[in-house]
Design a protein around this motif. Structure first.
Motif, mmCIF file in Angstrom:
data_model
loop_
_atom_site.group_PDB
_atom_site.id
_atom_site.type_symbol
_atom_site.label_atom_id
_atom_site.label_comp_id
_atom_site.label_asym_id
_atom_site.label_seq_id
_atom_site.Cartn_x
_atom_site.Cartn_y
_atom_site.Cartn_z
ATOM 1 N N SER A 314 -8.927 -18.057 -31.775
ATOM 2 C CA SER A 314 -8.918 -19.384 -31.163
ATOM 3 C C SER A 314 -8.952 -19.231 -29.655
ATOM 4 O O SER A 314 -8.592 -18.186 -29.111
ATOM 5 C CB SER A 314 -7.686 -20.191 -31.586
ATOM 6 O OG SER A 314 -6.509 -19.646 -31.018
ATOM 7 N N CYS A 315 -9.383 -20.293 -28.985
ATOM 8 C CA CYS A 315 -9.430 -20.310 -27.525
ATOM 9 C C CYS A 315 -9.664 -21.750 -27.088
ATOM 10 O O CYS A 315 -9.899 -22.635 -27.908
ATOM 11 C CB CYS A 315 -10.543 -19.398 -26.989
ATOM 12 S SG CYS A 315 -12.188 -19.724 -27.687
ATOM 13 N N ALA A 358 2.273 -25.874 -32.417
ATOM 14 C CA ALA A 358 0.976 -25.215 -32.306
ATOM 15 C C ALA A 358 0.045 -26.156 -31.562
ATOM 16 O O ALA A 358 0.008 -27.358 -31.838
ATOM 17 C CB ALA A 358 0.419 -24.879 -33.685
ATOM 18 N N SER A 359 -0.706 -25.614 -30.631
ATOM 19 C CA SER A 359 -1.611 -26.427 -29.834
ATOM 20 C C SER A 359 -2.703 -27.041 -30.698
ATOM 21 O O SER A 359 -3.268 -26.379 -31.578
ATOM 22 C CB SER A 359 -2.254 -25.574 -28.737
ATOM 23 O OG SER A 359 -3.316 -26.262 -28.113
ATOM 24 N N ARG A 431 1.850 -15.013 -38.506
ATOM 25 C CA ARG A 431 0.517 -14.566 -38.083
ATOM 26 C C ARG A 431 -0.326 -14.055 -39.243
ATOM 27 O O ARG A 431 -1.538 -14.289 -39.307
ATOM 28 C CB ARG A 431 0.650 -13.465 -37.018
ATOM 29 C CG ARG A 431 -0.674 -12.931 -36.497
ATOM 30 C CD ARG A 431 -0.474 -11.754 -35.560
ATOM 31 N NE ARG A 431 0.095 -10.589 -36.231
ATOM 32 C CZ ARG A 431 -0.620 -9.682 -36.901
ATOM 33 N NH1 ARG A 431 -1.940 -9.814 -36.979
ATOM 34 N NH2 ARG A 431 -0.029 -8.651 -37.472
ATOM 35 N N THR A 432 0.267 -13.339 -40.177
ATOM 36 C CA THR A 432 -0.494 -12.680 -41.236
ATOM 37 C C THR A 432 -0.609 -13.520 -42.500
ATOM 38 O O THR A 432 -1.105 -13.025 -43.519
ATOM 39 C CB THR A 432 0.144 -11.328 -41.584
ATOM 40 O OG1 THR A 432 1.505 -11.550 -42.006
ATOM 41 C CG2 THR A 432 0.141 -10.401 -40.377
ATOM 42 N N CYS A 469 -1.393 -19.865 -35.073
ATOM 43 C CA CYS A 469 -1.399 -20.729 -33.893
ATOM 44 C C CYS A 469 -0.005 -21.020 -33.348
ATOM 45 O O CYS A 469 0.134 -21.392 -32.177
ATOM 46 C CB CYS A 469 -2.065 -22.079 -34.216
ATOM 47 S SG CYS A 469 -3.860 -22.019 -34.373
ATOM 48 N N GLY A 470 1.013 -20.926 -34.191
ATOM 49 C CA GLY A 470 2.286 -21.544 -33.851
ATOM 50 C C GLY A 470 3.334 -20.629 -33.258
ATOM 51 O O GLY A 470 3.184 -19.416 -33.127
ATOM 52 N N ARG A 471 4.440 -21.285 -32.887
ATOM 53 C CA ARG A 471 5.623 -20.606 -32.384
ATOM 54 C C ARG A 471 6.795 -21.567 -32.539
ATOM 55 O O ARG A 471 6.602 -22.789 -32.578
ATOM 56 C CB ARG A 471 5.447 -20.201 -30.928
ATOM 57 C CG ARG A 471 5.336 -21.377 -29.970
ATOM 58 C CD ARG A 471 5.029 -20.905 -28.563
ATOM 59 N NE ARG A 471 5.038 -22.012 -27.598
ATOM 60 C CZ ARG A 471 4.637 -21.897 -26.342
ATOM 61 N NH1 ARG A 471 4.195 -20.729 -25.911
ATOM 62 N NH2 ARG A 471 4.680 -22.918 -25.525
#
Length: 495
Positions: A314-315, A358-359, A431-432, A469-471
């Motif tokens: 992503s970007c 997450a954005s 992430r995985t 994407c998240g945190r």
């Protein structure tokens, strides 16, 4: 009689390097007395002066080495400065003519979208508005639809937007709302019982409002969708992003999404929140080469190799080109992930977990790429970062980017060392995750009382496509903010 004196054990000839960088020290030695005075007692003050001169000598050598490296790198190994041939051909085509549409040789249809907050009106009246008008001219007004949505910017913002609308020559939808009605946005009960709107929920809504004309005219087909932030950009760079990124043998750009690289100052990469490397790791330190060496480090390797299509998951980078098929109804879309609710076409959205952020600019990429069955073995997602295309959040910074990129290859070693020292990239427990597979996650589970109370619990559930994407965190908008107050705030995670 000789005109200069040396210690008995000192070579009479100095090296070229010493003559270049030790003139002060050498001059001091030339004035030293010889003969019997050599055996005179050495005073502390003399030692201090000699130590200071030696320090100056070493500093001069270090500075000389650094300056030499900067010069040699900028001349012989500049980063992302020498354009690939097809980039140069497009730039030449633009510079050698004044015809409308000269930057769009295949007459591709482009939908340009932007959501603005422009309280002073400086964006619409200034560099941003002028760049958009130039871009429309280069694309050809018959090939472009411009959609701008702006809200809550006040009278100056509205006036500037209407002035810009009068100058736009292509088809357009320019919408200004004095105040966005928040009643339609999903609210959550935060600890303490207050009903709040997640910041990402709000941002996703305003971005989607700029896409509404796609639903209003479903019969119109576009080849590319370009989403713009409030950035300073070169219109020719926007053409490169649209039409040059990852070009195939026939010269046609191939991507699901292609992002610029945005800078908050001449050295610092800005949009780390939305950007993830090819294996879903978050960013390293926000200067070149931006990505860490975690995992296989493919994204970092692509940057160091000078590729125009750096593979990522992503970007955003302030300016993003998409394959427009993902955003239109009734099109034959490439295989894509499944957004929340399985809705197509894709739209911006927020995560609905309470303390997981997450954005929206990352989630949109999760929804347009194929589901991954083994994150560690990803080789390509069709989503690329293009470091040849750089934007900034003010014109001054933009003007420096052509210079600072010339010697940025020197940053790679300190970037690696400092990443390890500070522990980047940050750990992400999701992430995985593989979409559709069972996963044990720690999530906030609200109490039945609905007053915002609850607890973190380990639960089994089906993994989504967007865990990378998240945190952890929770940001909510401030609905009735006072002058000078930020538009959002962070809600602390309960201990």
């Amino acid at each position: 009689m000789p005109t200069d004196f040396y210690y008995p054990d000192e070579p009479r000839r100095q090296s070229l390097w010493s003559r270049l960088f030790s003139s002060t020290y050498a001059g001091y030695r030339h004035l030293q007395p010889s003969g019997p005075l050599l055996s005179a007692p050495r005073r502390p003050g003399r030692f201090r002066r000699l130590s200071l001169l030696r320090l100056c000598y070493h500093l001069q050598v270090v500075v000389g080495i650094i300056l030499s490296l900067l010069f040699l790198t900028s001349v012989f190994r500049p980063s992302y400065t020498r354009l690939p041939p097809h980039y140069s051909s497009l730039r030449d085509a633009v510079s050698q003519s004044s015809e409308p549409g000269r930057g769009n040789v295949r007459n591709e249809k482009v939908f340009i979208a932007a959501s603005l907050y422009d309280r002073s009106g400086d964006l619409a009246r200034g560099y941003w508005g002028e760049s958009v008008l130039q871009l429309i001219h280069l694309l050809g007004e018959d090939n472009v639809y411009l959609s701008i949505y702006e809200n809550d910017s006040g009278p100056e913002g509205e006036s500037a937007l209407r002035e810009l609308a009068d100058r736009v020559t292509c088809q357009k939808s320019i919408v200004f709302e004095e105040h966005l009605d928040l009643a339609s946005l999903r609210k959550i009960a935060v600890p303490g019982g207050a009903q709040r709107i997640k910041r990402i929920e709000y941002l996703a809504e305003v971005r989607n409002r700029a896409l509404r004309p796609l639903d209003d005219q479903p019969e119109v087909r576009y080849d590319r969708l370009l989403y713009l932030n409030d950035v300073a950009f070169d219109p020719v760079d926007a053409l490169h992003l649209l039409f040059s990124t990852n070009a195939a043998e026939d010269g046609v750009a191939q991507y699901r999404a292609a992002c610029a690289v945005d800078f908050i100052n001449p050295y610092k990469f800005y949009d780390t929140y939305a950007t993830r490397d090819l294996q879903g790791y978050s960013m390293g330190l926000p200067f070149y080469p931006w990505f860490s060496s975690a995992g296989k480090g493919q994204s970092r390797s692509d940057v160091l190799a000078g590729k125009d299509a750096v593979r990522v998951r992503s970007c955003w980078g302030g300016m993003v080109a998409f394959d427009a098929r993902f955003f239109q109804r009734g099109t034959t879309q490439p295989t894509a992930g499944v957004a929340d609710g399985g809705s197509t076409p894709v739209r911006f959205r927020a995560s609905h977990d309470m303390f997981w952020e997450a954005s929206e600019c990352c989630l949109i990429h999760a929804d347009i790429q194929e589901p991954q069955t083994n994150v560690e073995e990803i080789t390509d997602t069709g989503v690329y970062l293009n470091p040849y295309v750089r934007v900034a959040y003010d014109p001054t910074t933009l003007s420096w980017l052509g210079t600072t990129r010339r010697f940025e290859k020197l940053y790679s070693l300190p970037h690696t060392l400092i990443n390890h020292l500070v522990g980047l990239p940050w750990f992400n427990s999701r992430r995985t995750e593989v979409p559709g597979q069972a996963a044990e996650e720690t999530v906030w589970v609200p109490d039945e009382k609905g007053d915002g109370s609850g607890s973190f619990q380990h639960i089994d559930r089906m993994a989504g496509n967007d865990g990378f994407c998240g945190r952890p965190g929770l940001q909510v908008i401030v609905e009735h903010r006072e002058k000078g107050q930020k538009g959002w705030e962070t809600i602390p995670i309960p201990g």
